[in-house]
Design an enzyme around this catalytic site. Sequence first.
Site, PDB file in Angstrom:
ATOM      1  CD  GLU A 293      -1.692   2.266   1.912  1.00  0.00           C
ATOM      2  OE1 GLU A 293      -1.515   3.317   1.245  1.00  0.00           O
ATOM      3  OE2 GLU A 293      -1.597   2.220   3.142  1.00  0.00           O
ATOM      4  CB  CYS A 327      -1.392   6.742   2.327  1.00  0.00           C
ATOM      5  SG  CYS A 327      -2.152   5.532   3.405  1.00  0.00           S
TER       6      CYS A 327
END
Length: 541
Positions: A293, A327
């Site tokens: 990720e 993020c």
Amino acid sequence: MSNSIPQVPFPSNEPILSYAPDSSEKNEVLKMYNSMFNKTIEIPMRIGSINVKTGDLGSMSPPHDHNQLLGNYHKANKKNIEDAISIALEARTAWSKMPWQSRAAIFLKAADLVAGPYRAKINAATMLCQSKTIYQAEIDAACELIDFLRFNVQFMHEIYENQPESSPGVWNRLTYRPLEGFIYAVSPFNFTAIAGNLSASAAMMGNVVIWKPSDHQVYSANILMEIFIEAGLPDGIINMVFGDPEMITDTVLKSKEFAGIHYTGSTSVFRNIWSKIGKNINGYNSYPRIVGETGGKDFIVAHPSAKLKEVATGIIRGAFEFQGQKCSAASRVYLPKSKAKSIIKAVKEELKTIKIGSPADFENFITAVIHKGAFDRLVDTIEKIKKDEDVEIIAGGNYDDSKGYFIEPTVVVTSNPNYDTMNRELFGPLVTIYIYPDYDWENTLRLIDKTSDYALTGAVYSQDRYALEEALIALENSAGNFYVNDKPTGAVVGQQPFGGARGSGTNDKAGSVLNLLRWVSPRLIKETFVPDSDYRYPFMK
């Protein structure tokens, strides 16, 4: 030997404590914070049963008070990493054969330790060395970590229960083997829960792990290791190492026993690691699992029907909680011309009420960015914005690193939808707004889809159901987690499995059964009770 098939405790999401004035949890966490702040510690690596000290030290300081030394940690040399691999592989023999319910018990105990005796400690450490407010620490280091541990046990049980059909005279069954070799877990600074999950999820499925936390998360990572040990995790299952990421990664990837990587971090680093794995592919026992990720350039788009205060709140929370160092943080916003002035006015009025400073002061909504490199990157961007003609700072834009790495929540408006800050991930408290004509809704959706290399999170605000459906279709590939009338952050384990595609990762959805499936290698066993004794088929007679 047990002949039962136990049911695991059914998980529910850990309640978030309020930390209201005079509450016991507030008093406890501040006491713990102050105790940690005022003493220095030395953190060794953990390889097998040994606390490893090399004398090659890195220092730890709070980002919001960088002159305060909290302690030092020991960095690995190549021999340490090679030892960690050997010890992990040796531990694998017994661990991979341990009954799944015994593995489950270890991580369920770890969850209860976080929920109880370690809650203040793990939260205070996350406040101290990652500069999170108590709310951000609570939802991360306590609640999300607890949820990962408890829900992953349930997901593990669901995987093992998933069995094929059998026909008369035949029994088909699946066993879910751990991967052959070891897993390399690389975790970021910004979420303590991610650090715990990247290592624990693979280990829970019977794998052994070499875990490298971020240099800027060592303090809370050490507490995670304390919790795992107290929970009964055998030596050598999760081996915690610190130091030069390139040396550690190269050493790990050269081992033929490398079986997979569980990664959260920058896109460029992940792509570099993937490239190295590809170059080494002929030297591995099997094809490594690559799970990552990575970055995001996450968006909020408001339709002309959107409610202005809802959009303004989504921008402030989505862009500025934890200083935008998520993020999933909103960093580009698209507003319709008819509502833009009112929404921007509401955002600016709310920003005037925001306080910035140490997380020890619970009135602060914003604290410091993680380190000088992040501070300098953002300052350079702000100074460039001040010089460019097609962009304007309308709120914030100030900064000060005399005590901590503080940057004001900064709002920028651009006339260029492809301006630098609409494309580049900054990982800080800066959001860029582009104002589009109301009639250009469909083209704006296409613009959003094509603007960024990333596809992690996104949000649409609208009271028009047709417009929402248009957005859902047009932005299908633009975000792995898509939010309707909500900010694009705050995924909850078991409710919103998290991950994105394109430049944002492999979309293996942490917080779901999909992620755990990556850490097993299924084996089908077909057992025939009365085998045929004649090769001839009936059609041959």
